[in-house]
Design an enzyme around this catalytic site. Structure first.
Site, PDB file in Angstrom:
ATOM      1  N   THR A 124      -1.170   9.993  21.975  1.00  0.00           N
ATOM      2  CA  THR A 124      -1.791  10.566  23.164  1.00  0.00           C
ATOM      3  C   THR A 124      -2.871   9.654  23.718  1.00  0.00           C
ATOM      4  O   THR A 124      -3.493   8.882  22.977  1.00  0.00           O
ATOM      5  CB  THR A 124      -2.421  11.935  22.830  1.00  0.00           C
ATOM      6  OG1 THR A 124      -3.204  12.408  23.941  1.00  0.00           O
ATOM      7  CG2 THR A 124      -3.339  11.838  21.619  1.00  0.00           C
ATOM      8  N   LYS A 152      -4.638  12.482  15.692  1.00  0.00           N
ATOM      9  CA  LYS A 152      -3.666  11.552  16.270  1.00  0.00           C
ATOM     10  C   LYS A 152      -4.125  10.104  16.111  1.00  0.00           C
ATOM     11  O   LYS A 152      -3.309   9.210  15.849  1.00  0.00           O
ATOM     12  CB  LYS A 152      -3.440  11.878  17.745  1.00  0.00           C
ATOM     13  CG  LYS A 152      -2.801  13.235  17.998  1.00  0.00           C
ATOM     14  CD  LYS A 152      -1.436  13.374  17.360  1.00  0.00           C
ATOM     15  CE  LYS A 152      -0.367  12.619  18.109  1.00  0.00           C
ATOM     16  NZ  LYS A 152       1.000  12.910  17.588  1.00  0.00           N
TER      17      LYS A 152
END
Length: 343
Positions: A124, A152
């Site tokens: 992301t 992430k």
């Protein structure tokens, strides 16, 4: 016949990738591997159930014994299994660490044992944190500000470490904000759309001037396909469009499309650590020959049309206890969707 494995394939982006792949690659099989948590549903791929090239396996990405047999059957793996909602990560970070980080670790260990496979790990733009000016390229420092983006970022670094230490064939992608049909209605745009359709207030964090870069989900799928064919092992690719808009502008545009009054806008307290702006430099991907097909206006109209036509799909979600509990905990509002009244 080559096989694509999509972890998280019953979720929003995953289901679109499955649908796209079966359409564009008629000589491929596709395996959907999904735990079917609140955000993953077989309803998202029900229209594909008659395609004999599609196989569904229910399983947790962190469960190696369950995952390994389908991993061995696959040639290309796209990892879309993730907890992704920032608001939920602030309330329950442990689930994000299990799926986003430990789940990827299981995939990487399997990839080390089976280096004939290739893994695309989908990350992301939020790992870069706020980008006050300019655009973040793939070598920019990672400055996550939420448990979601931290999980992430940790996964990205783990993937790169496995590539550098063991030479595993992995590629990382970092995409801007996705939107489109079948997106779970806790996310910003579908929440704005469905609230407007129900004549409920549209909750806007802070002053609503947070800037996000938007991509139609089908363009994201095209980019993943492009990177799978032309991307280099061990590299990271930003996926973006240049379509930057303030959140308040997107909410107002939705109200215009639906012919609803701006009096539905309701400003609420900002969430902790809310990044002000995300912006990606995607020159590296453009050099591979990819560019978005959908304009922002066209894609937004398509998305609104979907929610208008598919009320039964999203009302099933919005009237669930899971969604109601989340909504009240996050915004402090109780509501009755059946009467469209905030209570």
């Amino acid at each position: 016949m080559p096989t694509l494995l999509v972890t998280g394939g019953a979720g929003f982006i995953g289901s679109h990738l499955v649908r796209y792949w079966l359409k564009v690659h008629p000589d491929w099989k596709v395996i959907v591997y999904d735990k079917l948590t609140y955000a993953g549903s077989l309803d998202n791929i029900r229209d594909l159930q008659c395609d004999r090239r599609l196989t569904f396996v229910k399983g947790d990405i962190a469960d190696r014994d369950r995952l390994e047999p389908v991993f061995q059957e696959s040639d290309l793996i796209v990892n879309l299994a993730a907890e992704t909602h920032v608001d939920r990560s602030l309330m329950e970070p442990e689930a994000f660490l299990r799926t986003d980080l430990i789940g990827l670790c299981v995939l990487l260990k399997l990839l080390r044992q089976h280096p004939d496979k290739k893994l695309i790990h989908v990350s992301t733009d939020e790992v870069y944190g706020t980008v006050e000016c300019g655009r973040a390229d793939e070598d920019a420092a990672l400055r996550p500000t939420s448990p979601y983006s931290a999980s992430k970022a940790g996964a990205d670094l783990l993937a790169l470490a496995y590539y550098k230490s063991f030479g595993v064939p992995v590629i990382i992608t970092r995409c801007c904000n996705n939107f489109g049909p079948y997106q779970y209605p806790e996310k910003f745009l579908p929440l704005m759309i469905t609230n407007a359709l129900l004549d409920l207030p549209l909750p806007i964090y802070g002053d609503g001037r947070q800037i996000r870069e938007w991509i139609y989900v089908e363009d994201h799928c095209r980019a993943l396909d492009h990177i799978g064919q032309r991307g280099e092992i061990g590299e990271t690719y930003n996926i973006a469009t240049g379509y930057e808009r303030e959140n308040i502008e997107m909410a107002r545009r939705i109200l215009q499309i639906l012919n609803k009054p701006e009096s539905l806008l309701r400003f609420v307290a900002d969430r902790p650590g809310h990044d002000r702006r995300y912006a990606l430099n995607w020159t590296k991907l453009a050099k591979l020959g990819w560019s978005p097909l959908f304009s922002l206006d066209d894609a937004l109209q398509r998305t609104v049309d979907f929610y208008v036509r598919n009320r039964e799909w999203w009302m099933k979600i919005r009237t669930s206890r899971e969604f109601q509990t989340y909504y009240e905990a996050n915004y402090g509002w109780r509501f009755d969707d059946s009467s469209s009244a905030v209570v």
